[in-house]
Design an enzyme around this catalytic site. Structure first.
Site, short mmCIF file in Angstrom:
data_model
loop_
_atom_site.label_atom_id
_atom_site.label_comp_id
_atom_site.label_asym_id
_atom_site.label_seq_id
_atom_site.Cartn_x
_atom_site.Cartn_y
_atom_site.Cartn_z
N CYS A 85 -8.98 0.97 -5.12
CA CYS A 85 -7.76 1.77 -5.01
C CYS A 85 -7.47 2.53 -6.32
O CYS A 85 -7.34 1.92 -7.37
CB CYS A 85 -6.57 0.89 -4.66
SG CYS A 85 -5.01 1.79 -4.67
N CYS A 88 -3.87 1.45 -7.97
CA CYS A 88 -3.62 0.15 -8.58
C CYS A 88 -3.81 0.29 -10.10
O CYS A 88 -4.51 1.20 -10.55
CB CYS A 88 -4.60 -0.89 -8.02
SG CYS A 88 -4.11 -1.60 -6.43
N HIS A 184 -1.94 2.42 -0.81
CA HIS A 184 -1.03 2.02 -1.89
C HIS A 184 0.28 2.81 -1.78
O HIS A 184 0.27 4.02 -1.59
CB HIS A 184 -1.72 2.32 -3.23
CG HIS A 184 -1.07 1.61 -4.37
ND1 HIS A 184 -1.68 0.57 -5.04
CD2 HIS A 184 0.13 1.79 -4.96
CE1 HIS A 184 -0.87 0.15 -5.99
NE2 HIS A 184 0.23 0.87 -5.97
N HIS A 186 3.00 5.13 -2.15
CA HIS A 186 3.17 6.29 -3.03
C HIS A 186 3.74 7.46 -2.26
O HIS A 186 3.66 7.50 -1.03
CB HIS A 186 1.83 6.70 -3.64
CG HIS A 186 0.89 7.36 -2.66
ND1 HIS A 186 0.23 6.65 -1.66
CD2 HIS A 186 0.52 8.65 -2.49
CE1 HIS A 186 -0.51 7.48 -0.95
NE2 HIS A 186 -0.35 8.71 -1.41
N GLN A 188 4.47 11.99 -2.85
CA GLN A 188 3.91 13.13 -3.55
C GLN A 188 5.01 14.15 -3.84
O GLN A 188 6.07 14.12 -3.22
CB GLN A 188 2.82 13.79 -2.72
CG GLN A 188 1.65 12.88 -2.40
CD GLN A 188 0.56 13.63 -1.64
OE1 GLN A 188 -0.06 14.54 -2.16
NE2 GLN A 188 0.35 13.24 -0.40
ZN LIG Z 1 -3.51 -0.02 -4.82
#
Ligand SMILES: [Zn+2]
Length: 357
Positions: A85, A88, A184, A186, A188
């Site tokens: 990832c 991470c 993950h 997130h 934008q």
């Molecule tokens: Zn991640």
């Protein structure tokens, strides 16, 4: 102790650190921490090639709308395993996009941006809400909500100041159902070098309303909805409701009662109140079908230059899931004709969301 007398922003900045660093290919990364005392100076040790985003803007002469050509994005990372990832933290000799061994909130320029580079301009950033790969926005603790809101506010204000920015668009896509390529948690941010079509259309409607009624279109909508049966949840200064002409099976708009055109105009305690209500709405989405809902969430805020006073801040979130295992697709009527057909009455959607607590 230094005493700042320059207002809340300085105090806020002092209490909650912000660290800007450069990645190996010169992209900017900014850490926003929940509290002071964290070292975020770890360097990016990857041998990254220089980045050459080459987006191109083309104007569709029939619709009068901009289309972005970003052919360099075809090779971007697609649903990597957790051990690979890129969002991470870097650890145990593995180098991700985030050099620090841990972080709270991190925002950085996208390595595979939709916008950017000469001559199109614009900028794309990724905003990581937590270092915990398996978390999600709806699970963030209160302190982290404040930090994410501070990051979004900082980025909105700073990107609006760039000479090639016309509109800052803060958003999150969650779920493979709607095309997310990284699990993950997130969001934008796109700093568009133009005002995108739907926002431009809304501002046009707002201009007409102001000319006819002498008031803000969105303030009028909020005044009408705050007592209506489509309210899902509310707080002292914000209301979340299903719009009367919702396009999506489950769609909620969150507005401040007072006329505010963007995140930078909110006081820190208002920002926090908005985040708590937003998190509440996302939790209701997850409870609708007892499974994490795929969703798209975005902020509507004032453009950088055009008609700033006509806009009114809102968060809009919808899921394309209309029933267990069933998604709403944009078919001929929606994609070809631009006419949405909704399978669920907004009043019923609001009732279900009110009960999903
Ligand atoms: Zn991640």
């Amino acid at each position: 102790m230094t005493v700042f007398d320059t207002g809340d922003e300085a105090l806020d900045a002092q209490d909650s650190p912000r660290t800007s660093v450069r990645l190996a290919d010169d992209r900017e990364l900014i850490y926003f921490d929940d509290e002071p005392g964290h070292d975020r100076s770890a360097p990016d040790r990857r041998p990254l090639p220089p980045r050459r985003p080459r987006s191109e803007l083309r104007l569709d002469p029939v619709m009068g709308e901009w289309v972005v050509m970003a052919a360099h994005r075809q090779d971007r990372t697609h649903l990597p395993a957790q051990s690979e990832c890129p969002l991470c933290p870097s650890a145990d000799g593995r180098h991700s996009e985030i050099p620090a061994a841990d972080y709270h909130v991190a925002t950085f320029e996208n390595r595979f941006p939709s916008l950017g580079g000469p001559p199109a301009g614009g900028r794309c950033e990724v905003v990581c809400f937590t270092s915990d790969h398996d978390s999600s926005f709806s699970l963030l603790p209160d302190r982290r909500l404040e930090t994410v809101a501070r990051a979004w506010t900082d980025r909105t204000a700073e990107l609006n100041r760039r000479p090639d920015t016309e509109y800052v668009f803060v958003f999150e896509n969650r779920g493979v159902e709607i095309g997310t390529t990284l699990h993950h948690p997130h969001g934008q941010i796109y700093a568009y070098p133009f005002v995108p079509a739907r926002t431009a259309r809304a501002l046009e409607m707002a201009r007409g309303h102001r000319a006819e009624q002498g008031s803000c279109l969105f303030c009028s909508i909020v005044a009408a909805e705050r007592a209506a049966e489509r309210v899902v949840a509310r707080s002292d200064r914000f209301v979340a409701f299903v719009p009367a002409a919702a396009r999506w099976p489950y769609e909620v708009h969150i507005y401040p009662y007072r006329h505010v055109t963007g995140l930078p105009e909110l006081e820190p305690d208002e920002r926090f109140e908005l985040m708590v209500l937003y998190r509440d709405v996302l939790r209701r989405f997850d409870r609708l079908f007892d499974a994490p809902a795929p969703y798209i969430a975005h902020f509507q805020q004032a453009p950088a230059r055009t008609d700033p006073g006509l806009a009114h801040l809102s968060i809009r979130v919808f899921t394309p899931r209309r029933a267990e295992g069933k998604l709403k697709y944009l078919a001929a009527s929606e994609s070809g004709a631009g006419a949405f057909i909704s399978d669920i009455l907004p009043e019923d959607a609001a009732r279900r969301l009110r009960e999903a607590r």
